[in-house]
Scaffold this motif. Structure first.
Motif, PDB file in Angstrom:
ATOM      1  N   LYS A  28       8.607  -3.442   2.619  1.00 36.39           N
ATOM      2  CA  LYS A  28       8.755  -4.641   1.593  1.00 36.39           C
ATOM      3  C   LYS A  28       8.158  -4.694   0.251  1.00 36.39           C
ATOM      4  O   LYS A  28       6.824  -4.353   0.268  1.00 36.39           O
ATOM      5  CB  LYS A  28       8.847  -5.962   2.289  1.00 36.39           C
ATOM      6  CG  LYS A  28       9.562  -6.201   3.565  1.00 36.39           C
ATOM      7  CD  LYS A  28      11.060  -5.454   3.257  1.00 36.39           C
ATOM      8  CE  LYS A  28      12.096  -5.781   4.573  1.00 36.39           C
ATOM      9  NZ  LYS A  28      13.460  -5.251   4.192  1.00 36.39           N
ATOM     10  N   LYS A  29       8.756  -5.050  -0.515  1.00 37.30           N
ATOM     11  CA  LYS A  29       8.065  -5.200  -1.892  1.00 37.30           C
ATOM     12  C   LYS A  29       7.259  -6.348  -2.084  1.00 37.30           C
ATOM     13  O   LYS A  29       6.459  -6.572  -2.954  1.00 37.30           O
ATOM     14  CB  LYS A  29       9.204  -5.386  -3.127  1.00 37.30           C
ATOM     15  CG  LYS A  29       9.989  -3.940  -3.336  1.00 37.30           C
ATOM     16  CD  LYS A  29      10.921  -4.253  -4.285  1.00 37.30           C
ATOM     17  CE  LYS A  29      11.784  -2.838  -4.572  1.00 37.30           C
ATOM     18  NZ  LYS A  29      13.085  -3.044  -5.556  1.00 37.30           N
ATOM     19  N   ASP A  30       7.337  -7.346  -1.398  1.00 42.08           N
ATOM     20  CA  ASP A  30       6.484  -8.716  -1.262  1.00 42.08           C
ATOM     21  C   ASP A  30       5.340  -8.637  -0.133  1.00 42.08           C
ATOM     22  O   ASP A  30       4.888  -9.295   0.275  1.00 42.08           O
ATOM     23  CB  ASP A  30       7.188  -9.838  -0.928  1.00 42.08           C
ATOM     24  CG  ASP A  30       8.007  -9.976   0.323  1.00 42.08           C
ATOM     25  OD1 ASP A  30       7.817  -8.961   1.133  1.00 42.08           O
ATOM     26  OD2 ASP A  30       8.772 -10.591   0.709  1.00 42.08           O
ATOM     27  N   VAL A  65       7.198   2.476  -2.314  1.00 40.99           N
ATOM     28  CA  VAL A  65       6.880   1.165  -1.820  1.00 40.99           C
ATOM     29  C   VAL A  65       6.147   1.303  -0.503  1.00 40.99           C
ATOM     30  O   VAL A  65       5.190   0.560  -0.554  1.00 40.99           O
ATOM     31  CB  VAL A  65       8.090   0.142  -1.711  1.00 40.99           C
ATOM     32  CG1 VAL A  65       7.547  -0.943  -0.975  1.00 40.99           C
ATOM     33  CG2 VAL A  65       8.717  -0.012  -2.899  1.00 40.99           C
ATOM     34  N   ALA A  76      12.529  -1.055   1.560  1.00 43.74           N
ATOM     35  CA  ALA A  76      13.022  -2.159   0.533  1.00 43.74           C
ATOM     36  C   ALA A  76      14.102  -2.747   0.447  1.00 43.74           C
ATOM     37  O   ALA A  76      15.135  -2.335   0.457  1.00 43.74           O
ATOM     38  CB  ALA A  76      12.279  -1.898  -0.877  1.00 43.74           C
ATOM     39  N   ARG A 121      12.431   6.041  -3.978  1.00 41.57           N
ATOM     40  CA  ARG A 121      12.154   4.639  -4.396  1.00 41.57           C
ATOM     41  C   ARG A 121      11.483   3.989  -3.467  1.00 41.57           C
ATOM     42  O   ARG A 121      10.312   3.472  -3.262  1.00 41.57           O
ATOM     43  CB  ARG A 121      13.336   3.914  -5.011  1.00 41.57           C
ATOM     44  CG  ARG A 121      13.000   2.498  -5.465  1.00 41.57           C
ATOM     45  CD  ARG A 121      14.263   1.741  -5.877  1.00 41.57           C
ATOM     46  NE  ARG A 121      14.941   1.488  -4.652  1.00 41.57           N
ATOM     47  CZ  ARG A 121      16.268   0.949  -4.442  1.00 41.57           C
ATOM     48  NH1 ARG A 121      16.888   0.915  -5.525  1.00 41.57           N
ATOM     49  NH2 ARG A 121      16.712   0.825  -3.195  1.00 41.57           N
ATOM     50  N   ASN A 122      11.973   3.858  -2.064  1.00 42.56           N
ATOM     51  CA  ASN A 122      11.673   3.316  -0.925  1.00 42.56           C
ATOM     52  C   ASN A 122      10.288   3.921  -0.461  1.00 42.56           C
ATOM     53  O   ASN A 122       9.441   3.098  -0.015  1.00 42.56           O
ATOM     54  CB  ASN A 122      12.646   2.906   0.214  1.00 42.56           C
ATOM     55  CG  ASN A 122      13.630   2.252  -0.147  1.00 42.56           C
ATOM     56  OD1 ASN A 122      13.882   1.357  -1.172  1.00 42.56           O
ATOM     57  ND2 ASN A 122      14.576   2.094   0.578  1.00 42.56           N
ATOM     58  N   ASN A 159       2.210   0.349   0.026  1.00 35.80           N
ATOM     59  CA  ASN A 159       1.588  -0.688   1.070  1.00 35.80           C
ATOM     60  C   ASN A 159       0.716  -0.168   1.825  1.00 35.80           C
ATOM     61  O   ASN A 159      -0.166  -0.969   2.549  1.00 35.80           O
ATOM     62  CB  ASN A 159       2.905  -1.336   1.602  1.00 35.80           C
ATOM     63  CG  ASN A 159       3.739  -2.143   0.780  1.00 35.80           C
ATOM     64  OD1 ASN A 159       3.365  -2.649  -0.360  1.00 35.80           O
ATOM     65  ND2 ASN A 159       4.939  -2.502   0.817  1.00 35.80           N
TER      66      ASN A 159
END
Length: 361
Positions: free
Chosen positions: A350-352, A280, A29, A276-277, A284
Protein backbone atom coordinates in the motif's frame (compact mmCIF):
# COMPACT_ATOMS: atom_id res chain seq x y z
CA UNK A 1 -19.75 -30.90 3.35
CA UNK A 2 -18.60 -28.97 6.42
CA UNK A 3 -17.28 -25.46 5.78
CA UNK A 4 -15.15 -23.97 8.54
CA UNK A 5 -14.98 -20.17 8.86
CA UNK A 6 -11.97 -18.58 7.17
CA UNK A 7 -9.65 -17.82 10.08
CA UNK A 8 -8.55 -14.32 9.15
CA UNK A 9 -12.07 -13.23 8.17
CA UNK A 10 -13.36 -14.57 11.47
CA UNK A 11 -10.65 -12.52 13.18
CA UNK A 12 -11.79 -9.38 11.33
CA UNK A 13 -15.42 -9.99 12.31
CA UNK A 14 -14.56 -10.23 16.01
CA UNK A 15 -12.54 -7.03 16.19
CA UNK A 16 -13.93 -4.41 18.58
CA UNK A 17 -13.45 -1.67 15.98
CA UNK A 18 -12.31 -1.02 12.44
CA UNK A 19 -8.94 0.50 11.62
CA UNK A 20 -7.96 3.14 9.09
CA UNK A 21 -4.81 1.21 8.16
CA UNK A 22 -4.23 -2.50 7.64
CA UNK A 23 -0.50 -3.22 7.63
CA UNK A 24 -1.22 -6.89 7.04
CA UNK A 25 -2.98 -6.25 3.73
CA UNK A 26 -1.62 -8.67 1.13
CA UNK A 27 -2.71 -6.74 -1.98
CA UNK A 28 -0.70 -4.43 -4.18
CA UNK A 29 -1.29 -0.68 -4.40
CA UNK A 30 -4.99 0.06 -4.69
CA UNK A 31 -6.16 1.78 -7.87
CA UNK A 32 -9.39 3.05 -9.36
CA UNK A 33 -10.52 2.85 -12.98
CA UNK A 34 -9.05 6.24 -13.82
CA UNK A 35 -5.66 5.07 -12.55
CA UNK A 36 -5.47 2.03 -14.80
CA UNK A 37 -7.74 2.75 -17.81
CA UNK A 38 -7.86 5.52 -20.39
CA UNK A 39 -11.01 7.58 -20.92
CA UNK A 40 -11.65 5.60 -24.09
CA UNK A 41 -11.34 2.32 -22.23
CA UNK A 42 -13.65 3.50 -19.44
CA UNK A 43 -16.20 4.50 -22.07
CA UNK A 44 -15.91 1.02 -23.60
CA UNK A 45 -16.57 -0.58 -20.20
CA UNK A 46 -19.71 1.55 -19.82
CA UNK A 47 -21.04 0.21 -23.12
CA UNK A 48 -20.62 -3.49 -22.28
CA UNK A 49 -23.93 -5.41 -22.55
CA UNK A 50 -24.87 -6.71 -19.11
CA UNK A 51 -25.47 -10.30 -20.19
CA UNK A 52 -24.12 -13.72 -19.22
CA UNK A 53 -20.59 -14.45 -20.32
CA UNK A 54 -18.93 -17.74 -21.17
CA UNK A 55 -18.16 -20.33 -18.51
CA UNK A 56 -14.49 -20.59 -19.45
CA UNK A 57 -14.04 -16.81 -19.71
CA UNK A 58 -13.78 -14.49 -22.70
CA UNK A 59 -11.39 -15.79 -25.34
CA UNK A 60 -9.51 -12.50 -25.67
CA UNK A 61 -9.15 -12.26 -21.88
CA UNK A 62 -7.83 -15.82 -21.68
CA UNK A 63 -5.36 -14.95 -24.42
CA UNK A 64 -4.07 -11.98 -22.41
CA UNK A 65 -3.73 -14.17 -19.31
CA UNK A 66 -1.87 -16.82 -21.27
CA UNK A 67 0.54 -14.17 -22.59
CA UNK A 68 1.86 -13.79 -19.02
CA UNK A 69 3.04 -17.41 -19.18
CA UNK A 70 3.81 -17.94 -22.85
CA UNK A 71 7.59 -17.60 -22.34
CA UNK A 72 7.46 -20.58 -19.95
CA UNK A 73 4.87 -22.67 -21.78
CA UNK A 74 4.92 -21.91 -25.53
CA UNK A 75 3.17 -25.22 -26.22
CA UNK A 76 0.10 -24.25 -24.18
CA UNK A 77 -2.54 -21.69 -25.10
CA UNK A 78 -5.72 -19.87 -24.01
CA UNK A 79 -7.65 -23.16 -24.01
CA UNK A 80 -5.59 -24.20 -20.97
CA UNK A 81 -6.86 -21.14 -19.06
CA UNK A 82 -10.13 -20.95 -17.12
CA UNK A 83 -11.28 -17.60 -15.72
CA UNK A 84 -12.84 -17.64 -12.24
CA UNK A 85 -14.00 -15.23 -9.55
CA UNK A 86 -10.65 -14.73 -7.89
CA UNK A 87 -8.06 -17.25 -6.75
CA UNK A 88 -10.39 -18.38 -3.98
CA UNK A 89 -12.90 -19.87 -6.43
CA UNK A 90 -9.92 -21.37 -8.23
CA UNK A 91 -8.63 -23.13 -5.13
CA UNK A 92 -12.12 -24.27 -4.12
CA UNK A 93 -12.72 -25.66 -7.59
CA UNK A 94 -9.38 -27.46 -7.70
CA UNK A 95 -9.89 -29.19 -4.36
CA UNK A 96 -13.53 -29.98 -5.13
CA UNK A 97 -12.45 -31.59 -8.40
CA UNK A 98 -9.70 -33.84 -7.03
CA UNK A 99 -10.31 -34.57 -3.33
CA UNK A 100 -12.35 -37.56 -2.20
CA UNK A 101 -12.99 -38.74 1.38
CA UNK A 102 -9.78 -40.01 2.97
CA UNK A 103 -7.44 -38.22 0.55
CA UNK A 104 -4.47 -36.34 1.96
CA UNK A 105 -2.94 -33.05 0.81
CA UNK A 106 0.63 -32.20 1.81
CA UNK A 107 1.60 -28.56 2.22
CA UNK A 108 3.47 -26.01 4.31
CA UNK A 109 2.29 -24.50 7.59
CA UNK A 110 1.89 -21.61 8.32
CA UNK A 111 -0.08 -20.85 5.19
CA UNK A 112 -3.06 -19.01 3.76
CA UNK A 113 -6.03 -20.73 5.48
CA UNK A 114 -7.66 -21.99 2.27
CA UNK A 115 -4.71 -24.23 1.50
CA UNK A 116 -4.91 -26.06 4.82
CA UNK A 117 -8.67 -25.97 5.41
CA UNK A 118 -10.25 -26.72 2.03
CA UNK A 119 -9.28 -30.42 1.87
CA UNK A 120 -11.43 -31.16 4.93
CA UNK A 121 -14.46 -29.59 3.22
CA UNK A 122 -14.42 -32.57 0.84
CA UNK A 123 -13.56 -35.27 3.37
CA UNK A 124 -9.81 -35.00 2.97
CA UNK A 125 -6.98 -34.19 5.34
CA UNK A 126 -4.18 -31.64 5.32
CA UNK A 127 -0.76 -32.99 6.34
CA UNK A 128 1.44 -30.06 7.32
CA UNK A 129 5.13 -29.50 6.83
CA UNK A 130 6.02 -27.21 9.72
CA UNK A 131 8.19 -24.38 8.42
CA UNK A 132 10.90 -23.12 10.76
CA UNK A 133 12.42 -19.64 11.09
CA UNK A 134 15.71 -21.38 11.91
CA UNK A 135 15.71 -22.59 8.29
CA UNK A 136 14.55 -19.22 6.90
CA UNK A 137 11.10 -20.81 6.54
CA UNK A 138 12.39 -22.98 3.67
CA UNK A 139 11.18 -26.60 3.31
CA UNK A 140 13.20 -29.42 1.78
CA UNK A 141 12.21 -32.23 -0.54
CA UNK A 142 12.71 -34.61 2.38
CA UNK A 143 10.09 -32.66 4.35
CA UNK A 144 7.55 -33.28 1.60
CA UNK A 145 8.50 -36.90 0.98
CA UNK A 146 8.19 -37.73 4.68
CA UNK A 147 4.50 -36.76 4.60
CA UNK A 148 3.55 -38.71 1.47
CA UNK A 149 1.54 -41.90 2.03
CA UNK A 150 -0.62 -44.19 -0.09
CA UNK A 151 -3.51 -41.81 0.67
CA UNK A 152 -1.79 -38.68 -0.60
CA UNK A 153 -3.62 -37.07 -3.51
CA UNK A 154 -1.82 -33.75 -3.95
CA UNK A 155 1.01 -31.49 -2.88
CA UNK A 156 0.21 -27.79 -2.61
CA UNK A 157 2.84 -25.03 -2.77
CA UNK A 158 2.73 -21.25 -2.52
CA UNK A 159 5.68 -19.15 -3.62
CA UNK A 160 6.43 -16.37 -2.81
CA UNK A 161 4.90 -17.61 0.40
CA UNK A 162 2.07 -16.22 2.47
CA UNK A 163 2.69 -15.32 5.29
CA UNK A 164 6.48 -15.84 5.63
CA UNK A 165 7.68 -14.30 2.37
CA UNK A 166 10.01 -17.23 1.64
CA UNK A 167 10.52 -18.26 -1.97
CA UNK A 168 10.96 -21.75 -3.37
CA UNK A 169 13.59 -22.33 -6.05
CA UNK A 170 13.19 -24.22 -9.29
CA UNK A 171 15.43 -27.05 -8.13
CA UNK A 172 13.02 -27.87 -5.30
CA UNK A 173 10.05 -27.60 -7.65
CA UNK A 174 11.74 -30.01 -10.07
CA UNK A 175 12.26 -32.44 -7.19
CA UNK A 176 8.61 -32.04 -6.20
CA UNK A 177 7.56 -32.83 -9.76
CA UNK A 178 9.63 -36.03 -9.64
CA UNK A 179 7.98 -36.92 -6.32
CA UNK A 180 4.53 -36.24 -7.75
CA UNK A 181 5.29 -38.32 -10.83
CA UNK A 182 6.47 -41.20 -8.64
CA UNK A 183 3.25 -41.24 -6.59
CA UNK A 184 0.91 -39.95 -9.35
CA UNK A 185 0.02 -36.85 -7.33
CA UNK A 186 -1.44 -33.52 -8.35
CA UNK A 187 0.80 -30.48 -7.84
CA UNK A 188 -1.19 -27.37 -6.93
CA UNK A 189 0.64 -24.05 -7.13
CA UNK A 190 -0.86 -20.96 -5.49
CA UNK A 191 0.90 -18.34 -7.61
CA UNK A 192 -0.86 -15.18 -6.45
CA UNK A 193 2.41 -13.35 -5.64
CA UNK A 194 4.44 -14.73 -8.53
CA UNK A 195 4.71 -11.39 -10.36
CA UNK A 196 5.78 -9.46 -7.25
CA UNK A 197 9.51 -9.82 -7.90
CA UNK A 198 10.37 -6.40 -6.46
CA UNK A 199 14.08 -7.18 -6.02
CA UNK A 200 14.53 -8.44 -9.56
CA UNK A 201 14.62 -12.12 -8.62
CA UNK A 202 12.69 -14.32 -11.03
CA UNK A 203 9.81 -15.57 -8.88
CA UNK A 204 7.77 -17.38 -11.53
CA UNK A 205 8.26 -21.13 -11.19
CA UNK A 206 7.91 -23.64 -14.01
CA UNK A 207 5.32 -26.01 -12.57
CA UNK A 208 3.11 -26.67 -15.59
CA UNK A 209 5.69 -28.81 -17.36
CA UNK A 210 4.16 -31.53 -15.18
CA UNK A 211 0.96 -33.00 -16.64
CA UNK A 212 -0.91 -33.05 -13.31
CA UNK A 213 0.14 -29.57 -12.17
CA UNK A 214 -2.27 -26.65 -11.92
CA UNK A 215 -1.64 -23.05 -10.93
CA UNK A 216 -3.97 -20.31 -9.80
CA UNK A 217 -3.50 -16.55 -9.85
CA UNK A 218 -5.59 -13.39 -9.52
CA UNK A 219 -5.70 -9.65 -10.16
CA UNK A 220 -5.92 -8.91 -6.42
CA UNK A 221 -2.29 -9.29 -5.35
CA UNK A 222 0.50 -8.25 -7.74
CA UNK A 223 -1.93 -6.12 -9.77
CA UNK A 224 -3.55 -4.53 -6.69
CA UNK A 225 -7.10 -4.91 -8.04
CA UNK A 226 -9.13 -7.02 -5.56
CA UNK A 227 -12.29 -5.14 -6.57
CA UNK A 228 -12.05 -6.72 -10.02
CA UNK A 229 -13.11 -10.28 -9.25
CA UNK A 230 -11.05 -12.03 -11.87
CA UNK A 231 -8.70 -14.91 -11.22
CA UNK A 232 -7.65 -17.91 -13.27
CA UNK A 233 -6.38 -21.45 -13.22
CA UNK A 234 -4.07 -22.98 -15.83
CA UNK A 235 -3.32 -26.64 -16.40
CA UNK A 236 -2.44 -28.96 -19.27
CA UNK A 237 -4.73 -31.61 -17.71
CA UNK A 238 -7.82 -31.43 -19.93
CA UNK A 239 -9.91 -33.63 -17.61
CA UNK A 240 -9.20 -31.30 -14.69
CA UNK A 241 -10.06 -28.28 -16.84
CA UNK A 242 -13.42 -29.82 -17.77
CA UNK A 243 -14.18 -30.66 -14.14
CA UNK A 244 -13.43 -27.11 -12.98
CA UNK A 245 -15.60 -25.63 -15.72
CA UNK A 246 -18.46 -28.01 -14.92
CA UNK A 247 -18.20 -27.04 -11.25
CA UNK A 248 -18.24 -23.37 -12.19
CA UNK A 249 -21.69 -23.80 -13.76
CA UNK A 250 -22.97 -24.59 -10.24
CA UNK A 251 -21.16 -21.62 -8.66
CA UNK A 252 -20.45 -18.31 -10.35
CA UNK A 253 -21.47 -19.56 -13.85
CA UNK A 254 -19.50 -16.73 -15.45
CA UNK A 255 -17.69 -13.52 -14.58
CA UNK A 256 -19.25 -10.09 -14.53
CA UNK A 257 -18.94 -8.72 -18.04
CA UNK A 258 -17.74 -5.43 -16.57
CA UNK A 259 -14.98 -7.18 -14.64
CA UNK A 260 -13.86 -9.16 -17.68
CA UNK A 261 -13.64 -6.03 -19.81
CA UNK A 262 -11.65 -4.16 -17.18
CA UNK A 263 -9.39 -7.19 -16.70
CA UNK A 264 -8.80 -7.40 -20.47
CA UNK A 265 -7.66 -3.77 -20.61
CA UNK A 266 -5.56 -4.13 -17.45
CA UNK A 267 -3.72 -7.19 -18.73
CA UNK A 268 -2.80 -5.36 -21.93
CA UNK A 269 -0.69 -3.09 -19.72
CA UNK A 270 0.34 -5.74 -17.18
CA UNK A 271 4.05 -5.00 -17.32
CA UNK A 272 3.71 -1.34 -16.38
CA UNK A 273 1.18 -1.97 -13.59
CA UNK A 274 3.27 -4.75 -12.05
CA UNK A 275 6.43 -2.63 -12.31
CA UNK A 276 4.73 0.31 -10.60
CA UNK A 277 3.38 -1.85 -7.78
CA UNK A 278 6.71 -3.58 -7.26
CA UNK A 279 8.37 -0.21 -6.67
CA UNK A 280 5.86 0.47 -3.89
CA UNK A 281 6.54 -2.94 -2.33
CA UNK A 282 10.32 -2.54 -2.56
CA UNK A 283 10.25 0.89 -0.91
CA UNK A 284 7.96 -0.33 1.88
CA UNK A 285 10.12 -3.40 2.56
CA UNK A 286 13.16 -1.14 2.90
CA UNK A 287 11.22 1.22 5.18
CA UNK A 288 10.07 -1.64 7.38
CA UNK A 289 13.57 -3.10 7.51
CA UNK A 290 14.63 0.16 9.16
CA UNK A 291 11.73 -0.16 11.60
CA UNK A 292 12.85 -3.68 12.52
CA UNK A 293 16.48 -2.58 12.91
CA UNK A 294 15.44 0.13 15.38
CA UNK A 295 13.26 -2.22 17.45
CA UNK A 296 15.16 -4.79 19.52
CA UNK A 297 12.01 -6.79 20.27
CA UNK A 298 11.23 -7.60 16.62
CA UNK A 299 12.94 -9.89 14.11
CA UNK A 300 12.20 -11.35 10.68
CA UNK A 301 13.57 -12.96 7.55
CA UNK A 302 13.33 -10.09 5.09
CA UNK A 303 11.47 -11.23 1.95
CA UNK A 304 13.06 -10.87 -1.47
CA UNK A 305 9.83 -11.29 -3.42
CA UNK A 306 6.09 -11.29 -2.84
CA UNK A 307 4.12 -8.73 -0.84
CA UNK A 308 4.11 -10.11 2.71
CA UNK A 309 6.47 -11.06 5.53
CA UNK A 310 6.19 -12.66 8.96
CA UNK A 311 7.56 -10.83 12.00
CA UNK A 312 8.39 -12.25 15.44
CA UNK A 313 8.19 -10.34 18.70
CA UNK A 314 9.95 -11.34 21.91
CA UNK A 315 7.18 -9.50 23.76
CA UNK A 316 3.60 -10.77 24.06
CA UNK A 317 1.91 -9.92 20.82
CA UNK A 318 -1.68 -9.38 21.90
CA UNK A 319 -1.11 -6.18 23.95
CA UNK A 320 1.08 -4.77 21.18
CA UNK A 321 -1.45 -5.42 18.40
CA UNK A 322 -4.27 -4.09 20.62
CA UNK A 323 -2.35 -0.86 21.16
CA UNK A 324 -1.75 -0.55 17.44
CA UNK A 325 -5.46 -1.01 16.81
CA UNK A 326 -6.16 1.86 19.20
CA UNK A 327 -3.91 3.92 16.95
CA UNK A 328 -5.99 2.91 13.92
CA UNK A 329 -3.54 0.28 12.66
CA UNK A 330 -4.55 -3.36 12.19
CA UNK A 331 -2.11 -6.27 12.03
CA UNK A 332 -3.03 -9.95 11.73
CA UNK A 333 -1.55 -12.36 14.29
CA UNK A 334 0.27 -15.42 13.04
CA UNK A 335 -2.26 -17.77 14.60
CA UNK A 336 -4.75 -17.11 11.79
CA UNK A 337 -2.18 -18.63 9.41
CA UNK A 338 -1.58 -21.66 11.62
CA UNK A 339 1.51 -20.62 13.57
CA UNK A 340 1.54 -20.25 17.33
CA UNK A 341 3.69 -17.75 19.20
CA UNK A 342 4.26 -14.02 18.93
CA UNK A 343 4.09 -13.57 15.17
CA UNK A 344 2.25 -11.12 12.94
CA UNK A 345 2.02 -10.65 9.18
CA UNK A 346 3.02 -7.46 7.40
CA UNK A 347 1.92 -6.49 3.88
CA UNK A 348 3.98 -4.05 1.82
CA UNK A 349 1.72 -3.21 -1.10
CA UNK A 350 0.00 0.00 0.00
CA UNK A 351 1.05 3.56 -0.77
CA UNK A 352 -0.01 4.71 2.71
CA UNK A 353 2.22 2.15 4.44
CA UNK A 354 4.52 4.89 5.76
CA UNK A 355 1.55 6.64 7.36
CA UNK A 356 0.54 3.44 9.17
CA UNK A 357 4.10 2.83 10.31
CA UNK A 358 4.39 6.36 11.71
CA UNK A 359 1.45 5.60 14.05
CA UNK A 360 3.17 2.62 15.68
CA UNK A 361 6.77 3.83 15.83
Amino acid sequence: MKIAPMKHHEFYENLPRRARYNISDACGATANLQDVLSDTEIEAVAKIPLVYGSVEGREDLRAEIYSLYQHLYPELGPDNVTVLSGAEEGLFSIFASIIEPGDEVVGALPCYPSLSDLPSCFGGFFKPIMLSPDKSWLPTIDDFEAQVTDNTKAIVINSPHNPTGMMLDQNLVDSLIELCEQYKLYLISDDVFAFSDFSGIVSQLNVLKYEKAILTNVLSKSFGLPGIRVGWVITRDSCLTRSIRHLKTYNSICQSQLDEQVAYFVLQKAESIIKRNNVVVRDNVELFAGFIASNDSLSWHQPKAGIVGLVHSIKPIKPMLNSWLENDVLALPGKVFGIEGNYFRVGFGKKDFHEALSRIC
